[in-house]
Motif scaffolding. Structure first.
Motif, mmCIF file in Angstrom:
data_model
loop_
_atom_site.group_PDB
_atom_site.id
_atom_site.type_symbol
_atom_site.label_atom_id
_atom_site.label_comp_id
_atom_site.label_asym_id
_atom_site.label_seq_id
_atom_site.Cartn_x
_atom_site.Cartn_y
_atom_site.Cartn_z
ATOM 1 N N ILE A 111 1.364 14.363 11.246
ATOM 2 C CA ILE A 111 0.222 13.601 11.769
ATOM 3 C C ILE A 111 -0.551 12.852 10.686
ATOM 4 O O ILE A 111 -1.359 11.985 10.997
ATOM 5 C CB ILE A 111 -0.746 14.496 12.581
ATOM 6 N N HIS A 112 -0.312 13.172 9.426
ATOM 7 C CA HIS A 112 -1.024 12.502 8.332
ATOM 8 C C HIS A 112 -0.155 11.511 7.558
ATOM 9 O O HIS A 112 -0.597 10.968 6.551
ATOM 10 C CB HIS A 112 -1.626 13.532 7.376
ATOM 11 N N GLU A 113 1.077 11.267 8.024
ATOM 12 C CA GLU A 113 1.941 10.302 7.350
ATOM 13 C C GLU A 113 1.510 8.882 7.698
ATOM 14 O O GLU A 113 1.305 8.555 8.865
ATOM 15 C CB GLU A 113 3.410 10.509 7.743
ATOM 16 N N HIS A 114 1.380 8.058 6.677
ATOM 17 C CA HIS A 114 0.953 6.664 6.827
ATOM 18 C C HIS A 114 2.088 5.852 7.434
ATOM 19 O O HIS A 114 3.231 5.947 7.002
ATOM 20 C CB HIS A 114 0.573 6.108 5.452
ATOM 21 N N PHE A 115 1.779 5.051 8.454
ATOM 22 C CA PHE A 115 2.784 4.280 9.182
ATOM 23 C C PHE A 115 3.622 3.396 8.264
ATOM 24 O O PHE A 115 4.836 3.314 8.408
ATOM 25 C CB PHE A 115 2.100 3.410 10.251
ATOM 26 N N ILE A 116 2.973 2.749 7.302
ATOM 27 C CA ILE A 116 3.682 1.818 6.421
ATOM 28 C C ILE A 116 4.182 2.524 5.156
ATOM 29 O O ILE A 116 5.363 2.472 4.838
ATOM 30 C CB ILE A 116 2.792 0.612 6.075
ATOM 31 N N PHE A 117 3.293 3.192 4.442
ATOM 32 C CA PHE A 117 3.648 3.755 3.140
ATOM 33 C C PHE A 117 4.568 4.973 3.217
ATOM 34 O O PHE A 117 5.454 5.139 2.381
ATOM 35 C CB PHE A 117 2.402 4.099 2.335
ATOM 36 N N ASP A 118 4.369 5.845 4.199
ATOM 37 C CA ASP A 118 5.180 7.058 4.298
ATOM 38 C C ASP A 118 6.370 6.911 5.249
ATOM 39 O O ASP A 118 7.425 7.475 5.016
ATOM 40 C CB ASP A 118 4.327 8.246 4.758
ATOM 41 N N LEU A 119 6.165 6.161 6.336
ATOM 42 C CA LEU A 119 7.202 6.073 7.361
ATOM 43 C C LEU A 119 8.016 4.789 7.282
ATOM 44 O O LEU A 119 8.967 4.606 8.036
ATOM 45 C CB LEU A 119 6.570 6.224 8.749
ATOM 46 N N GLY A 120 7.635 3.876 6.390
ATOM 47 C CA GLY A 120 8.423 2.668 6.169
ATOM 48 C C GLY A 120 8.259 1.577 7.205
ATOM 49 O O GLY A 120 9.089 0.670 7.289
ATOM 50 N N GLY A 121 7.198 1.645 7.991
ATOM 51 C CA GLY A 121 6.955 0.612 8.993
ATOM 52 C C GLY A 121 6.536 -0.701 8.346
ATOM 53 O O GLY A 121 5.968 -0.721 7.259
ATOM 54 N N SER A 122 6.821 -1.798 9.042
ATOM 55 C CA SER A 122 6.421 -3.120 8.560
ATOM 56 C C SER A 122 5.126 -3.541 9.263
ATOM 57 O O SER A 122 4.688 -2.904 10.223
ATOM 58 C CB SER A 122 7.515 -4.143 8.870
ATOM 59 N N SER A 123 4.539 -4.635 8.805
ATOM 60 C CA SER A 123 3.323 -5.131 9.452
ATOM 61 C C SER A 123 3.619 -5.570 10.885
ATOM 62 O O SER A 123 2.800 -5.374 11.779
ATOM 63 C CB SER A 123 2.701 -6.267 8.643
ATOM 64 N N LEU A 124 4.793 -6.133 11.123
ATOM 65 C CA LEU A 124 5.176 -6.537 12.481
ATOM 66 C C LEU A 124 5.330 -5.305 13.381
ATOM 67 O O LEU A 124 4.882 -5.309 14.538
ATOM 68 C CB LEU A 124 6.477 -7.346 12.452
ATOM 69 N N GLU A 125 5.924 -4.252 12.855
ATOM 70 C CA GLU A 125 6.055 -3.017 13.632
ATOM 71 C C GLU A 125 4.684 -2.398 13.901
ATOM 72 O O GLU A 125 4.457 -1.818 14.968
ATOM 73 C CB GLU A 125 6.955 -2.020 12.903
ATOM 74 N N TYR A 126 3.757 -2.548 12.954
ATOM 75 C CA TYR A 126 2.402 -2.016 13.157
ATOM 76 C C TYR A 126 1.714 -2.755 14.304
ATOM 77 O O TYR A 126 1.069 -2.129 15.142
ATOM 78 C CB TYR A 126 1.585 -2.123 11.863
ATOM 79 N N ILE A 127 1.885 -4.066 14.356
ATOM 80 C CA ILE A 127 1.315 -4.839 15.463
ATOM 81 C C ILE A 127 1.947 -4.398 16.780
ATOM 82 O O ILE A 127 1.253 -4.227 17.789
ATOM 83 C CB ILE A 127 1.496 -6.353 15.224
ATOM 84 N N THR A 128 3.252 -4.172 16.766
ATOM 85 C CA THR A 128 3.949 -3.677 17.956
ATOM 86 C C THR A 128 3.388 -2.314 18.368
ATOM 87 O O THR A 128 3.155 -2.056 19.560
ATOM 88 C CB THR A 128 5.467 -3.568 17.692
ATOM 89 N N LEU A 129 3.148 -1.440 17.394
ATOM 90 C CA LEU A 129 2.563 -0.125 17.659
ATOM 91 C C LEU A 129 1.215 -0.275 18.358
ATOM 92 O O LEU A 129 0.952 0.372 19.375
ATOM 93 C CB LEU A 129 2.395 0.646 16.344
#
Length: 92
Positions: A39-57
């Motif tokens: 629950i504390h893993e960062h979407f981009i830095f820890d899980l490898g998400g991109s900015s586009l995936e973050y917007i999708t999230l």
């Protein structure tokens, strides 16, 4: 409920376990990831998400919880914990 005090996390909040699992599932779907997410893993830095995936999230969360995610107030919402806290504060 998950009591974060019992998990050695300094917080008075009780988080709804079902909500945590729902948000984790959305993270996994957006990231196309089947591994367990902390629950504390960062979407981009820890899980490898991109900015586009973050917007999708954020769009998926908006659809599911029928609420806007407006972070102009200086809040950070890159972890499951932060997003669940945001949803609970704004009313689910």
């Amino acid at each position: 409920f998950i009591d974060f005090k019992e998990n050695n996390i300094v917080s008075d909040e009780k988080i709804n376990e079902q909500l945590v699992e729902e948000v984790k599932l959305i993270f996994k779907e957006v990231l196309n990831n089947n591994e367990e997410i902390n629950i504390h893993e960062h979407f981009i830095f820890d899980l490898g998400g991109s900015s586009l995936e973050y917007i999708t999230l954020l769009l998926r969360l908006k659809q599911k919880y029928e609420m806007d995610f407006n972070f102009l107030e200086g809040e950070s919402c890159y972890t499951v914990y932060e997003i669940v806290s945001y949803i609970l504060k704004r009313g689910k």
